[in-house]
Write a protein that holds these residues in place. Structure first.
Motif, PDB file in Angstrom:
ATOM      1  N   TYR A  29      -0.983 -15.660  40.736  1.00 26.24           N
ATOM      2  CA  TYR A  29      -1.723 -16.606  39.895  1.00 26.24           C
ATOM      3  C   TYR A  29      -3.237 -16.402  40.013  1.00 26.24           C
ATOM      4  CZ  TYR A  29      -3.308 -19.488  43.860  1.00 26.24           C
ATOM      5  OH  TYR A  29      -3.925 -19.936  44.997  1.00 26.24           O
ATOM      6  N   ARG A  34      -9.795 -11.932  41.344  1.00 27.63           N
ATOM      7  CA  ARG A  34      -9.811 -12.522  42.688  1.00 27.63           C
ATOM      8  C   ARG A  34      -8.993 -11.688  43.669  1.00 27.63           C
ATOM      9  NH1 ARG A  34      -8.805 -18.834  42.594  1.00 27.63           N
ATOM     10  NH2 ARG A  34      -9.416 -18.615  44.767  1.00 27.63           N
ATOM     11  N   LEU A  38     -10.339 -10.010  47.133  1.00 28.00           N
ATOM     12  CA  LEU A  38      -9.624 -10.157  48.408  1.00 28.00           C
ATOM     13  C   LEU A  38      -9.326  -8.796  49.017  1.00 28.00           C
ATOM     14  CD1 LEU A  38      -6.867 -12.871  47.901  1.00 28.00           C
ATOM     15  CD2 LEU A  38      -8.436 -12.697  49.839  1.00 28.00           C
TER      16      LEU A  38
ATOM     17  N   LEU B  18     -11.378 -15.698  51.244  1.00 34.00           N
ATOM     18  CA  LEU B  18     -10.309 -16.576  51.709  1.00 34.00           C
ATOM     19  C   LEU B  18     -10.688 -18.040  51.586  1.00 34.00           C
ATOM     20  CD1 LEU B  18      -8.975 -14.872  54.978  1.00 34.00           C
ATOM     21  CD2 LEU B  18      -7.888 -14.954  52.753  1.00 34.00           C
ATOM     22  N   SER B  20     -11.958 -19.721  49.282  1.00 36.50           N
ATOM     23  CA  SER B  20     -11.665 -20.430  48.039  1.00 36.50           C
ATOM     24  C   SER B  20     -10.171 -20.636  47.824  1.00 36.50           C
ATOM     25  CB  SER B  20     -12.258 -19.655  46.857  1.00 36.50           C
ATOM     26  OG  SER B  20     -11.797 -18.328  46.903  1.00 36.50           O
ATOM     27  N   LEU B  21      -9.348 -20.213  48.782  1.00 37.83           N
ATOM     28  CA  LEU B  21      -7.899 -20.378  48.645  1.00 37.83           C
ATOM     29  C   LEU B  21      -7.441 -21.674  49.297  1.00 37.83           C
ATOM     30  CD1 LEU B  21      -6.560 -16.809  49.567  1.00 37.83           C
ATOM     31  CD2 LEU B  21      -6.722 -17.814  47.301  1.00 37.83           C
ATOM     32  N   PRO B  22      -6.259 -22.181  48.871  1.00 41.68           N
ATOM     33  CA  PRO B  22      -5.662 -23.303  49.598  1.00 41.68           C
ATOM     34  C   PRO B  22      -5.440 -22.919  51.059  1.00 41.68           C
ATOM     35  CG  PRO B  22      -4.381 -22.773  47.624  1.00 41.68           C
ATOM     36  CD  PRO B  22      -5.441 -21.729  47.735  1.00 41.68           C
ATOM     37  N   GLU B  25      -2.366 -20.770  52.198  1.00 37.62           N
ATOM     38  CA  GLU B  25      -2.402 -19.375  51.729  1.00 37.62           C
ATOM     39  C   GLU B  25      -3.436 -18.574  52.504  1.00 37.62           C
ATOM     40  OE1 GLU B  25      -3.036 -19.318  47.514  1.00 37.62           O
ATOM     41  OE2 GLU B  25      -1.097 -20.265  47.085  1.00 37.62           O
TER      42      GLU B  25
END
Lengths: 424, 71
Positions: A29, A34, A38, B18, B20-22, B25
């Motif tokens: 998603y 993004r 990463l 990382l 900006s991720l939940p 995760e």
């Protein structure tokens, strides 16, 4: 359906983390950008943790002849490790790096390729000997490792591209690889060079695509739609200028089946008049399922490429086809229908939209009217203005009746009043 | 004989991407990254050891000096 660039970035991230792509499916998603970010940051950590060790290995290079070290490396060192070290050591010793490439078994080199540092590859591309590079690319394509080959091709210098053009015969493999390369500008540069090159690779590739499987056609549409407009124009001429009608029909149906409609439409929107009219004249569009199939996937899309392509293509179709498409537009979700005027403005295609609405039939027009009557006053005013400007007042009388117009001076009056309250 | 990994532990506290991720995760990816760091460091150490053992004797002294000297 996950687009190919997102899938490629997911696979690259999985490879960097030494896990199966399935393990990271939940992250798709995030999208290509993004995931790319990463992957770059994580692989940066993996490279940078050994900066000191690689510096020492680099210091060692002048002392040990390659004729001794390379056979041992191939026998004892896992390709992952050689790959990680190779680029930073190679940047310090470019001449030896070139010699190393000449000595390595292409199969071992292909094993190392996924682990190379992209930051250093760009620097090394200038000194890389074309011969071994071509052999490694051929080996990667033989293995169908398109995800690795893609980024490589993007880094290629004109000299390397010329070598690939001459020495890598796998047309389908090159297209699949290009579909996985991340940078649209670099892709355009490569295709421009192939278009002008002496080996007529683009016509050959187009021929392979037209006769190829849906997956190949999907990859090709993805590649070409991401290129600069001038490249799309020229490729489009080759594609539709040489294809037989049944091949074009096949391509359109496969685009719908493979979820590549936005890519196909983006391509269609940039064609030369000759290519466009050739496409428009194809009997595949007489099938109502095709018209509807080209509209439905745009429900979640707002990009000017797809919508511009739809409007450009459909405005030249016969009325029955336009009627089907107009009706299909009305069948989109509320938010998509509400955004249609915005789409027309962004793509400068108001005449096309109004025409599609006009031939869509009374049920569809009732829906357009109902949804658009809920738009804000400025958008309603703009809609009325466009209808009048393009002389659709009579044909769209039902809609203008449903959508409450706002007099422009009343709009300004209301705005001034709101400002006074705010500052008063 | 092992080459010590250049950063102790080898992994920064966090990466910008990382953040900006939940949280779950980000944690999961962070753990995977740590495992990859350890895995690759071990492979590099082992490779250096194997190479050293396999090099012809005349090259071993200079190799040891450059790879492990000054630590």
């Amino acid at each position: 359906m996950t687009d190919l660039t997102t899938r490629a970035q997911l696979i690259l991230l999985a490879r960097t983390l030494h896990v199966h792509p399935q393990r990271l499916q939940h992250l798709r998603y995030l999208g290509a950008d993004r995931l790319h970010e990463l992957q770059q940051q994580i692989s940066g950590v993996l490279f940078d943790q050994h900066t000191e060790t690689f510096r020492r290995i680099s210091a060692l290079v002048p002392f040990i002849p390659l004729s001794i070290s390379i056979p041992l490396v191939q026998r004892l060192v896992p390709p992952m490790t050689t790959g990680r070290a190779a680029a930073s050591v190679g940047v310090e010793h470019p001449v030896k790096a070139a010699e190393t490439l000449m000595m390595l078994d292409p199969r071992y080199a292909a094993d190392c390729a996924p682990y190379l540092d992209p930051r250093a590859i760009e620097q090394l591309a200038d000194v890389a000997p074309p011969g071994p590079i071509v052999e490694i690319v051929n080996e990667l394509l033989r293995r169908c490792d398109y995800v690795t080959a893609g980024p490589f091709l993007s880094c290629a210098t004109p000299e390397l591209i010329a070598a690939v053009e001459a020495g890598v015969p796998d047309d389908a493999g090159l297209i699949h690889s290009a579909a996985y390369s991340y940078d649209g500008d670099l892709l355009s540069a490569v295709i421009r060079q192939l278009l002008d090159g002496p080996h007529r690779r683009i016509p050959r590739m187009v021929h392979a695509v037209l006769g190829g499987r849906p997956a190949l056609q999907h990859a090709a549409l993805s590649v070409f739609s991401r290129c600069a407009p001038d490249v799309i124009c020229r490729v489009g001429d080759v594609l539709f200028g040489n294809a037989r009608p049944v091949e074009v029909a096949n391509l359109v149906r496969n685009a719908i089946g493979a979820g590549a409609v936005p890519e196909f439409l983006t391509l269609a929107g940039q064609l030369t008049p000759v290519a466009l009219w050739t496409l428009v004249g194809n009997p595949v569009f007489d099938d109502p399922g095709v018209g509807a199939g080209l509209v439905a996937p745009l429900d979640s899309r707002s990009d000017a490429g797809s919508w511009g392509g739809l409007f450009t293509l459909m405005s030249r179709m016969d009325e029955p086809v336009r009627g089907v498409v107009g009706y299909a537009l009305a069948a989109l979700s509320d938010s998509a229908v509400a955004e249609l005027p915005a789409r027309a403005t962004e793509t400068h295609c108001w005449p096309a939209l109004l025409d599609l609405v006009a031939v869509a039939g009374p049920d569809a027009q009732a829906r357009f009217g109902a949804v658009w009557s809920g738009l804000g006053p400025e958008r309603r005013a703009h809609l009325h203005r466009c209808i009048t400007e393009h002389h659709y007042d009579t044909r769209l009388a039902e809609i203008t009746a449903l959508v409450d117009p706002v007099a422009v001076d009343q709009l300004f009056f209301q705005r001034r009043r709101m400002q006074r309250y705010r500052h008063g | 004989m092992t080459v010590r990994s250049d950063c102790e532990g080898g992994v920064p506290e966090t990466l910008p991407a990382l953040q900006s991720l939940p949280a779950d995760e980000a944690r999961d990816l962070f753990e995977l990254m740590r495992a990859a760091v350890t895995f690759e460091a071990a492979a590099l150490d082992k490779s250096i050891d194997s190479m050293l053992a396999a090099l012809p004797r005349p090259f071993r002294a200079v190799t040891k000096k450059i790879m492990f000297g000054g630590r």
